[in-house]
Design a protein around this motif. Structure first.
Motif, mmCIF file in Angstrom:
data_model
loop_
_atom_site.group_PDB
_atom_site.id
_atom_site.type_symbol
_atom_site.label_atom_id
_atom_site.label_comp_id
_atom_site.label_asym_id
_atom_site.label_seq_id
_atom_site.Cartn_x
_atom_site.Cartn_y
_atom_site.Cartn_z
ATOM 1 N N ALA A 123 13.683 -7.056 0.903
ATOM 2 C CA ALA A 123 14.129 -6.948 -0.492
ATOM 3 C C ALA A 123 13.494 -5.728 -1.168
ATOM 4 O O ALA A 123 14.175 -4.973 -1.875
ATOM 5 C CB ALA A 123 13.794 -8.233 -1.257
ATOM 6 N N LEU A 124 12.203 -5.524 -0.948
ATOM 7 C CA LEU A 124 11.540 -4.359 -1.529
ATOM 8 C C LEU A 124 12.134 -3.067 -0.978
ATOM 9 O O LEU A 124 12.385 -2.120 -1.721
ATOM 10 C CB LEU A 124 10.029 -4.402 -1.276
ATOM 11 C CG LEU A 124 9.257 -3.217 -1.843
ATOM 12 C CD1 LEU A 124 9.364 -3.170 -3.370
ATOM 13 C CD2 LEU A 124 7.796 -3.267 -1.406
ATOM 14 N N LEU B 7 0.849 -1.187 0.000
ATOM 15 C CA LEU B 7 0.000 0.000 0.000
ATOM 16 C C LEU B 7 0.889 1.242 0.000
ATOM 17 O O LEU B 7 1.601 1.506 0.968
ATOM 18 C CB LEU B 7 -0.905 0.007 1.234
ATOM 19 C CG LEU B 7 -1.757 1.258 1.460
ATOM 20 C CD1 LEU B 7 -2.760 1.459 0.322
ATOM 21 C CD2 LEU B 7 -2.472 1.172 2.808
ATOM 22 N N LYS B 8 0.851 2.008 -1.084
ATOM 23 C CA LYS B 8 1.634 3.234 -1.191
ATOM 24 C C LYS B 8 0.763 4.415 -0.765
ATOM 25 O O LYS B 8 -0.322 4.611 -1.295
ATOM 26 C CB LYS B 8 2.121 3.442 -2.622
ATOM 27 C CG LYS B 8 2.964 4.684 -2.788
ATOM 28 C CD LYS B 8 3.388 4.865 -4.232
ATOM 29 C CE LYS B 8 4.206 6.107 -4.424
ATOM 30 N NZ LYS B 8 3.494 7.356 -4.169
ATOM 31 N N VAL B 9 1.265 5.168 0.188
ATOM 32 C CA VAL B 9 0.597 6.390 0.635
ATOM 33 C C VAL B 9 1.662 7.479 0.667
ATOM 34 O O VAL B 9 2.504 7.497 1.563
ATOM 35 C CB VAL B 9 -0.055 6.226 2.032
ATOM 36 C CG1 VAL B 9 -0.867 7.464 2.383
ATOM 37 C CG2 VAL B 9 -0.919 4.976 2.107
ATOM 38 N N GLY B 10 1.639 8.341 -0.319
ATOM 39 C CA GLY B 10 2.681 9.354 -0.438
ATOM 40 C C GLY B 10 4.025 8.685 -0.666
ATOM 41 O O GLY B 10 4.173 7.853 -1.543
ATOM 42 N N LYS B 11 5.017 9.048 0.150
ATOM 43 C CA LYS B 11 6.364 8.469 0.040
ATOM 44 C C LYS B 11 6.536 7.253 0.961
ATOM 45 O O LYS B 11 7.638 6.736 1.107
ATOM 46 C CB LYS B 11 7.422 9.515 0.381
ATOM 47 C CG LYS B 11 7.584 10.581 -0.659
ATOM 48 C CD LYS B 11 8.460 10.042 -1.769
ATOM 49 C CE LYS B 11 9.153 11.153 -2.508
ATOM 50 N NZ LYS B 11 10.062 10.634 -3.492
ATOM 51 N N GLY C 74 13.825 7.285 -2.575
ATOM 52 C CA GLY C 74 13.373 8.166 -1.513
ATOM 53 C C GLY C 74 12.094 7.743 -0.815
ATOM 54 O O GLY C 74 11.492 8.547 -0.109
ATOM 55 N N CYS C 75 11.689 6.506 -1.003
ATOM 56 C CA CYS C 75 10.489 6.005 -0.321
ATOM 57 C C CYS C 75 10.894 5.180 0.897
ATOM 58 O O CYS C 75 11.962 4.576 0.916
ATOM 59 C CB CYS C 75 9.647 5.156 -1.262
ATOM 60 S SG CYS C 75 8.898 6.098 -2.595
ATOM 61 N N MET C 76 10.041 5.150 1.883
ATOM 62 C CA MET C 76 10.286 4.401 3.105
ATOM 63 C C MET C 76 9.328 3.214 3.172
ATOM 64 O O MET C 76 8.123 3.375 2.972
ATOM 65 C CB MET C 76 10.056 5.307 4.315
ATOM 66 C CG MET C 76 10.197 4.590 5.639
ATOM 67 S SD MET C 76 9.753 5.538 7.145
ATOM 68 C CE MET C 76 9.487 7.184 6.619
#
Length: 165
Positions: free
Chosen positions: A47-48, A26-30, A56-58
């Motif tokens: 791994a992801l 689930l991607k929410v913003g960064k 720059g994503c956490m």
């Protein structure tokens, strides 16, 4: 090869024993929330995280205990608000977000699909739909009753993406 795809050519791949299922991402913003479930393991989450770190994503792991996938129990209404069944997923992972709890008698109601400014929802969950509408969201309902028989939800049956020139 296109410019975008050639840039990803040398990126690491997820290999066994790592496992990851799209319904657990689930991607929410960064922020990328990844459910640890029967289909996604810790190695897959790690791994992801390694793959997307340069972008720059956490990655934030989330325990999933009561449903098949993370997005069965939680999805985003916007970048600050989630719709959640806290009986099925660890709500503490979503620190800093406004949390809207689905009614107890509509446990699958958190599986929604946001397309632009419209929240698509399964018409089988009228209480959850009214709750989301009461918060000012534009809601459109769909009948997916036949798909639900196979444990499908709106997020399972979609591949949303954005293309920019």
């Amino acid at each position: 090869m296109g410019k975008i795809f050639s840039a990803y050519r040398d990126i690491e791949r997820i290999s066994l024993p790592a496992k990851i299922e799209g319904g657990d991402v689930l991607k929410v913003g960064k922020k990328i929330f990844v459910g640890e479930s029967s289909r996604t393991n810790v190695e897959g989450i790690q791994a992801l995280a390694a793959i997307i770190k340069p972008f720059g994503c956490m990655v934030i792991p989330v325990k999933v205990t009561g449903c098949l996938h993370l997005k069965t129990g939680v999805t985003a209404l916007d970048d600050q608000t989630i719709l959640i069944n806290a009986n099925w997923v660890d709500a503490d992972a979503f620190e800093g977000f406004s949390k809207v709890e689905v009614p107890d008698d509509e446990p699958f109601g958190a599986n929604i699909l946001k397309i632009g400014d419209i929240v698509c929802m399964n018409e089988a969950f009228p209480k959850t739909m009214m709750l989301v509408k009461s918060l000012g969201y534009k809601v459109d309902s769909v009948n997916i009753s036949e798909f639900v028989k196979a444990e499908a939800g709106l997020t399972c049956m979609s591949v949303p993406f954005t293309c920019k020139a």
